[in-house]
Design a protein around this motif. Structure first.
Motif, PDB file in Angstrom:
ATOM      1  N   GLU A  37     -11.064 -21.074 -31.840  1.00 38.28           N
ATOM      2  CA  GLU A  37     -10.059 -20.272 -31.146  1.00 38.28           C
ATOM      3  C   GLU A  37      -8.755 -20.333 -31.931  1.00 38.28           C
ATOM      4  OE1 GLU A  37      -9.132 -21.428 -27.101  1.00 38.28           O
ATOM      5  OE2 GLU A  37      -7.622 -19.850 -26.874  1.00 38.28           O
TER       6      GLU A  37
ATOM      7  N   ASN B 295      -6.556 -14.860 -28.259  1.00 36.63           N
ATOM      8  CA  ASN B 295      -5.979 -14.633 -26.929  1.00 36.63           C
ATOM      9  C   ASN B 295      -5.217 -13.315 -26.896  1.00 36.63           C
ATOM     10  OD1 ASN B 295      -6.382 -17.319 -25.385  1.00 36.63           O
ATOM     11  ND2 ASN B 295      -5.654 -17.936 -27.421  1.00 36.63           N
TER      12      ASN B 295
ATOM     13  N   GLU C 133     -10.159 -13.044 -25.888  1.00 38.95           N
ATOM     14  CA  GLU C 133     -10.054 -13.838 -24.658  1.00 38.95           C
ATOM     15  C   GLU C 133      -9.027 -13.216 -23.733  1.00 38.95           C
ATOM     16  OE1 GLU C 133      -9.448 -18.012 -25.139  1.00 38.95           O
ATOM     17  OE2 GLU C 133     -11.198 -18.253 -26.441  1.00 38.95           O
TER      18      GLU C 133
ATOM     19  N   ASP D  80     -11.046 -16.076 -20.007  1.00 40.59           N
ATOM     20  CA  ASP D  80     -10.363 -17.339 -20.264  1.00 40.59           C
ATOM     21  C   ASP D  80      -9.939 -17.995 -18.943  1.00 40.59           C
ATOM     22  OD1 ASP D  80      -9.232 -19.352 -21.750  1.00 40.59           O
ATOM     23  OD2 ASP D  80      -7.624 -18.131 -22.598  1.00 40.59           O
TER      24      ASP D  80
ATOM     25  N   LYS E 103     -15.121 -18.931 -20.062  1.00 43.84           N
ATOM     26  CA  LYS E 103     -14.528 -20.197 -20.505  1.00 43.84           C
ATOM     27  C   LYS E 103     -14.054 -20.958 -19.269  1.00 43.84           C
ATOM     28  CE  LYS E 103     -12.481 -20.630 -24.454  1.00 43.84           C
ATOM     29  NZ  LYS E 103     -11.400 -20.617 -25.482  1.00 43.84           N
TER      30      LYS E 103
ATOM     31  N   GLU F  57     -13.731 -25.836 -21.484  1.00 43.19           N
ATOM     32  CA  GLU F  57     -12.466 -26.061 -22.191  1.00 43.19           C
ATOM     33  C   GLU F  57     -11.919 -27.451 -21.918  1.00 43.19           C
ATOM     34  OE1 GLU F  57      -9.610 -22.661 -22.813  1.00 43.19           O
ATOM     35  OE2 GLU F  57     -10.076 -22.484 -20.688  1.00 43.19           O
TER      36      GLU F  57
HETATM   37 CA    CA Z   1      -7.646 -19.098 -24.666  1.00 41.98          CA
END
Ligand code: CA
Ligand code: C2E
Ligand code: CA
Ligand code: CA
Length: 275
Positions: free
Chosen positions: A58, A113, A145, A175, A196, A232
């Motif tokens: 990421e 993101n 995300e 996310d 996630k 995560e």
């Molecule tokens: Ca993220």
């Protein structure tokens, strides 16, 4: 200043003024960073839980504010969103992440993101496509995300953009899953590839039996919907083992690696290749 605050107004006026000035100062510095190349990306490895192999990373935005030092994206992204600067900043993030990931070993993915504000700026699809084209990164290796905030508001246009991205081959991840109000509804309504699972669920896995129950429900539902799953904020081997045991596919967290410089990630990926 506390004492002066009893009156309420007298306290808040200067306080708000100070906050406003601080935001203006951040905004000015963000503009300079954008013009002068003041942003960097850190890359946090994502691993498959069964084998421990790295599957990608990421991209996380980093900004050393002049004379102030490293500032958390949680602190400056909201300012960038309020001022519209998130548009050009987000475009830079996409360009830079795709350019870097194009050099990674085959199959490695990069997750980026995307802010809800960026999403509403209507040209997001074109911005993503431009980043893919100029970098040569295959669309399948980019994962966007998004948080629940993206899905609020004009859902028709959001849905259309998500569908276009997906039709182009780009993956979509939800996310911070579980932190919002209607995450479940959104999972059904929008075309996601991956969930996630937020760190707040992972944190309590060892202490709290109900956390395990919730995890099981999330994993069961994600599997039923055909979505892949990533946990995560995994920090301990015990958490990783529980997640693996419950059937979570992949993970990200300090246990497997902090956000790294691009060079350090390259090294890690290379080492894995030759192991
Ligand atoms: Ca993220
Ligand atoms: P996020 O997308 O949920 O990213 C994960 C955050 O958790 C990162 O913080 C990461 O460094 C941190 N983290 C990862 N593993 C662990 C762990 O094991 N334990 C703990 N305690 N923390 C862990 P970071 O880099 O400070 O980013 C914060 C947030 O800022 C991100 O949360 C994301 O919402 C936002 N952000 C970062 N980069 C970008 C960007 O390029 N664009 C946009 N729109 N937002 C970004
Ligand atoms: Ca997250
Ligand atoms: Ca977050």
């Amino acid at each position: 200043a506390k004492e002066a605050g009893r009156g309420g107004y007298r306290f808040f006026a200067p306080e708000m003024n100070r906050k406003l000035q601080e935001r203006r100062a951040i905004e000015a510095d963000l503009r300079i960073a954008l013009e002068q190349g003041g942003f960097r990306l850190a890359y946090q490895p994502q691993v498959r839980l069964g084998s421990g192999t790295i599957t990608g990373a990421e991209a996380l935005l980093r900004w050393a504010r002049p004379a102030m030092g490293e500032m958390s994206p949680d602190a400056f992204i909201p300012v960038a969103e309020d001022t519209g600067l998130i548009g050009p900043i987000g475009a830079w993030v996409l360009q830079e992440a795709c350019r870097r990931a194009a050099r990674w070993p085959d199959g490695m993915t990069v997750a980026v993101n995307v802010s809800p504000v960026q999403f509403r700026q209507s040209d997001l699809f074109e911005v993503v496509m431009a980043a893919l084209e100029s970098s040569g990164l295959p669309p399948e290796r980019l994962e966007v995300e998004i948080t629940e905030g993206v899905l609020l508001g004009d859902t028709e246009e959001t849905l259309a953009t998500l569908r276009r991205l997906r039709a182009a081959g780009v993956r979509i991840a939800m996310d911070d899953f579980g932190t919002g109000y209607s995450s479940l509804v959104y999972l059904q309504k929008f075309p996601f590839d991956k969930v996630k699972i937020d760190r707040s669920f992972i944190r309590n896995l060892e202490k709290d039996a109900s956390a395990v129950t919730i995890l099981r429900a999330v994993l069961g539902m994600s599997n039923a919907l055909g979505l892949s799953t990533l946990a995560e904020g995994v920090e301990t081997a015990a958490q990783a083992e529980m997640l693996r045991h419950e059937g979570c596919e992949s993970a990200q967290g300090y246990l497997f690696g902090r956000p790294l410089t691009p060079e350090a990630l390259d090294e890690l990926m290379l080492r894995q290749r030759h192991a």
